[in-house]
Design a protein around this motif. Structure first.
Motif, short mmCIF file in Angstrom:
data_model
loop_
_atom_site.label_atom_id
_atom_site.label_comp_id
_atom_site.label_asym_id
_atom_site.label_seq_id
_atom_site.Cartn_x
_atom_site.Cartn_y
_atom_site.Cartn_z
N GLY A 1 0.53 -3.72 3.31
CA GLY A 1 0.32 -4.59 2.16
C GLY A 1 -0.26 -3.88 0.96
O GLY A 1 -0.57 -4.52 -0.06
N ARG A 2 -0.39 -2.56 1.03
CA ARG A 2 -0.98 -1.77 -0.06
C ARG A 2 0.12 -1.00 -0.80
O ARG A 2 1.04 -0.47 -0.19
CB ARG A 2 -1.98 -0.74 0.50
CG ARG A 2 -3.03 -1.32 1.42
CD ARG A 2 -4.05 -2.17 0.68
NE ARG A 2 -5.13 -2.59 1.56
CZ ARG A 2 -6.29 -1.94 1.68
NH1 ARG A 2 -6.51 -0.85 0.99
NH2 ARG A 2 -7.23 -2.40 2.49
N LEU B 1 -0.18 -3.72 10.03
CA LEU B 1 0.13 -5.06 10.51
C LEU B 1 0.01 -5.14 12.02
O LEU B 1 -0.53 -6.11 12.57
CB LEU B 1 1.55 -5.43 10.06
CG LEU B 1 2.07 -6.83 10.40
CD1 LEU B 1 1.19 -7.90 9.79
CD2 LEU B 1 3.52 -6.97 9.93
N GLN C 1 5.41 -5.12 -0.13
CA GLN C 1 4.00 -5.29 0.25
C GLN C 1 3.63 -6.76 0.42
O GLN C 1 2.58 -7.08 1.00
CB GLN C 1 3.07 -4.61 -0.76
CG GLN C 1 2.99 -5.28 -2.13
CD GLN C 1 4.00 -4.73 -3.11
OE1 GLN C 1 5.04 -4.23 -2.70
NE2 GLN C 1 3.69 -4.78 -4.40
N ASP C 2 4.50 -7.67 -0.03
CA ASP C 2 4.20 -9.10 0.08
C ASP C 2 4.41 -9.64 1.50
O ASP C 2 3.86 -10.71 1.83
CB ASP C 2 5.09 -9.89 -0.89
CG ASP C 2 4.84 -9.53 -2.33
OD1 ASP C 2 3.71 -9.12 -2.66
OD2 ASP C 2 5.77 -9.64 -3.15
N TYR D 1 3.28 -8.44 4.30
CA TYR D 1 2.05 -8.27 5.10
C TYR D 1 1.14 -9.50 5.00
O TYR D 1 0.82 -10.11 6.04
CB TYR D 1 1.35 -6.99 4.63
CG TYR D 1 0.07 -6.62 5.35
CD1 TYR D 1 0.09 -5.71 6.40
CD2 TYR D 1 -1.16 -7.14 4.96
CE1 TYR D 1 -1.09 -5.34 7.05
CE2 TYR D 1 -2.34 -6.78 5.59
CZ TYR D 1 -2.30 -5.88 6.64
OH TYR D 1 -3.46 -5.51 7.27
N PRO D 2 0.70 -9.89 3.80
CA PRO D 2 -0.18 -11.07 3.76
C PRO D 2 0.53 -12.36 4.14
O PRO D 2 -0.10 -13.28 4.68
CB PRO D 2 -0.65 -11.10 2.30
CG PRO D 2 0.41 -10.37 1.54
CD PRO D 2 0.89 -9.30 2.47
N THR D 3 1.84 -12.43 3.88
CA THR D 3 2.60 -13.64 4.24
C THR D 3 2.63 -13.82 5.75
O THR D 3 2.38 -14.92 6.27
CB THR D 3 4.03 -13.55 3.69
OG1 THR D 3 3.98 -13.33 2.28
CG2 THR D 3 4.80 -14.82 3.98
N VAL E 1 -5.49 -7.01 -0.15
CA VAL E 1 -4.37 -6.09 -0.26
C VAL E 1 -3.66 -6.33 -1.59
O VAL E 1 -3.99 -7.27 -2.33
CB VAL E 1 -3.38 -6.26 0.92
CG1 VAL E 1 -4.02 -5.86 2.23
CG2 VAL E 1 -2.86 -7.69 0.98
N GLY F 1 -0.34 -6.92 -1.83
CA GLY F 1 0.73 -7.89 -1.64
C GLY F 1 0.26 -9.32 -1.85
O GLY F 1 -0.94 -9.62 -1.78
N ASP G 1 0.98 -13.59 -0.96
CA ASP G 1 1.55 -14.54 -0.01
C ASP G 1 2.79 -15.20 -0.64
O ASP G 1 2.73 -15.72 -1.76
CB ASP G 1 0.51 -15.59 0.35
CG ASP G 1 1.02 -16.64 1.31
OD1 ASP G 1 2.02 -16.38 2.01
OD2 ASP G 1 0.42 -17.74 1.36
#
Length: 470
Positions: free
Chosen positions: A60-61, A92, A336-337, A339-341, A353, A355, A357
């Motif tokens: 996510g970075r 992840l 990178q989006d 990862y948080p999603t 991060v 990224g 959501d």
């Protein structure tokens, strides 16, 4: 909730029939996934190509601006940003393992398994399928390889990449002998193994349809029937060979796309068979595309992120229970989006991060998450909005292009000289992002050649490869 993440190398997003920009290439299984899920129409890589993309995907970075203050000895190619995941960044797989997930990784993307790389962190099980491209897997028997059957007569250039690929893959007879089939078969075995170990996270990373484009021949013949030559042009060739050879070479890419899509279908079927599909979040993506004479060249390495066909990524997400099936998202997203999603969907907290959501886009609560995106690839940087795409050499601040993304989606008319105010606006965005423009970013600390290339130059047995150099 289970998670399956599929990454396909060099898969052009516009070749997905469900994207509505192609009516020739057959991708029925990814189309099924898109019909049952969400398709992101404006998804682009953040840092590219291969390793840079996967680092952001798994952490996510952002990876660009590139920082090459890492040990890269033994890695090739020698590109800015091509290095391991920094130890302070949580993958992840590590986050999900800590949350009680059973984690698995199946891949033939050999760059992630080279010296100093660390992409296997956080996995209960990982399977490296050997033999792609210049993976230094086999070195004989030398007499088993006849490169004249796999490139046009009198083709010039180094033969090491092709020679290593042919050595690695000698003896293939059936579809299941091909790398993509092996990767997805391994993934299916993992699913069988963890049926009683849910929730699980499975990362499937297939190097195909990366070059050399070498699918089982009948997949190529779907797109190029009647080929009557005694060789198959599977490696990148010069566009000067003429339309017949170039078209056959491109048909090999088409065929490899369709072959990989079949493997995706086998995986989807296995999830259904095991009764876990409805409780599984599936993400399908790619690290970049490639050029197929769109701008007069073959392959991604000439123009890097200058054109959409290279830096656009496949981005499809099927939610559990097929929620939001058929949704189409226009807002700009990057790798990178994911990862948080994924972590938010799983109820797993994470450190801040870069990224974002994606659920507000999916649920229709927001039309966009960002006004523009920035992509870095080698020495080029791309600033893109839904209106324009600006590219320059960030090291020199020169070599500028500007395309009207709406009026000229094929990016054929460079407006940089005609639209100085827009160029200035986008250039200032890039300068603010990098700190200044031109920007000096660290270069590779170590320059490494594939072992097959060194062997071809130094070993008496390597003469068979060197003979193809002129």
């Amino acid at each position: 909730m289970n998670v399956v993440l599929i990454c396909l190398d060099t898969f052009r997003a516009d070749f997905l029939a469900a994207a509505g920009r192609n009516d020739r290439i057959r991708t029925p299984n990814l189309d099924r996934l898109a019909a049952e899920g969400v398709l992101f129409r404006n998804a682009f890589g953040e840092g590219q190509p291969t390793i840079q993309y996967r680092r952001a995907l798994m952490t996510g970075r952002r990876t660009f601006p590139f920082d090459d203050n890492y040990d890269t000895k033994g890695l090739w190619p020698n590109l800015a940003g091509w290095h391991k995941i920094p130890p302070e960044q949580t993958m992840l797989s590590e986050a999900l393992l800590e949350a009680g997930y059973t984690t698995g990784f199946c891949s033939d993307t050999y760059h992630m398994f080279k010296p100093t790389q660390n992409f296997t962190r956080g996995f209960n099980s990982w399977d490296f399928i050997r033999g792609q491209e210049t993976d230094n897997y086999r070195i004989g028997p030398v007499g088993a390889v006849d490169m004249s059957k796999w490139r046009p007569p009198n083709e010039k250039g180094p033969g090491g990449h092709l020679f290593q690929h042919l050595l690695n893959n000698q003896g293939r007879k059936y579809e299941e002998d091909y790398s993509a089939a092996k990767v997805f078969a391994s993934a299916c075995r993992f699913l069988d193994d963890v049926r009683e170990c849910q929730p699980f996270f499975l990362w499937i990373d297939a190097f195909d349809p990366h070059e050399p484009w070498d699918p089982p021949r009948h997949y190529t013949d779907m797109y190029s029937p009647g080929w009557d030559e005694d060789y198959e042009p599977i490696t990148h060739i010069g566009h000067e060979h003429g339309k017949k050879i170039v078209d056959r070479h491109i048909a090999n890419y088409y065929g490899e796309v369709t072959f990989v899509d079949k493997q995706v279908g086998l995986l989807l079927d296995r999830l259904e068979h095991l009764g876990v599909a409805d409780d599984t979040l599936i993400v399908a993506t790619s690290d970049h595309g490639t050029e197929l004479m769109d701008h007069g060249r073959l392959g991604k390495g000439v123009h890097n992120c200058r054109y959409r066909h290279n830096n656009e990524i496949l981005a499809v997400m099927r939610l559990p229970g097929k929620a939001h099936a058929g949704a189409r998202v226009e807002g700009l997203i990057q790798n990178q989006d994911f990862y948080p999603t994924i972590l938010k969907a799983c109820g797993v907290a994470h450190d801040p991060v870069d990224g974002l959501d994606l659920m507000p886009l999916i649920e229709g609560k927001s039309a966009s998450l960002r006004d523009y995106i920035v992509t870095g690839w080698h020495n080029l940087a791309n600033v893109r909005t839904l209106e324009y795409s600006y590219v320059c050499n960030y090291a020199t601040g020169k070599d500028e292009t500007l395309f009207d993304a709406r009026a000229d989606p094929a990016e054929t008319a460079n407006l940089a000289a005609d639209q100085p105010e827009i160029v200035k606006e986008y250039r200032e965005r890039l300068a603010a992002f990098l700190g200044k423009l031109p920007a000096e970013l660290p270069g590779c600390r170590w320059m490494t050649q594939p072992p097959i290339r060194i062997w071809a130059e130094k070993s008496p047995a390597g003469k068979v490869v060197s003979e193809y150099r002129n």
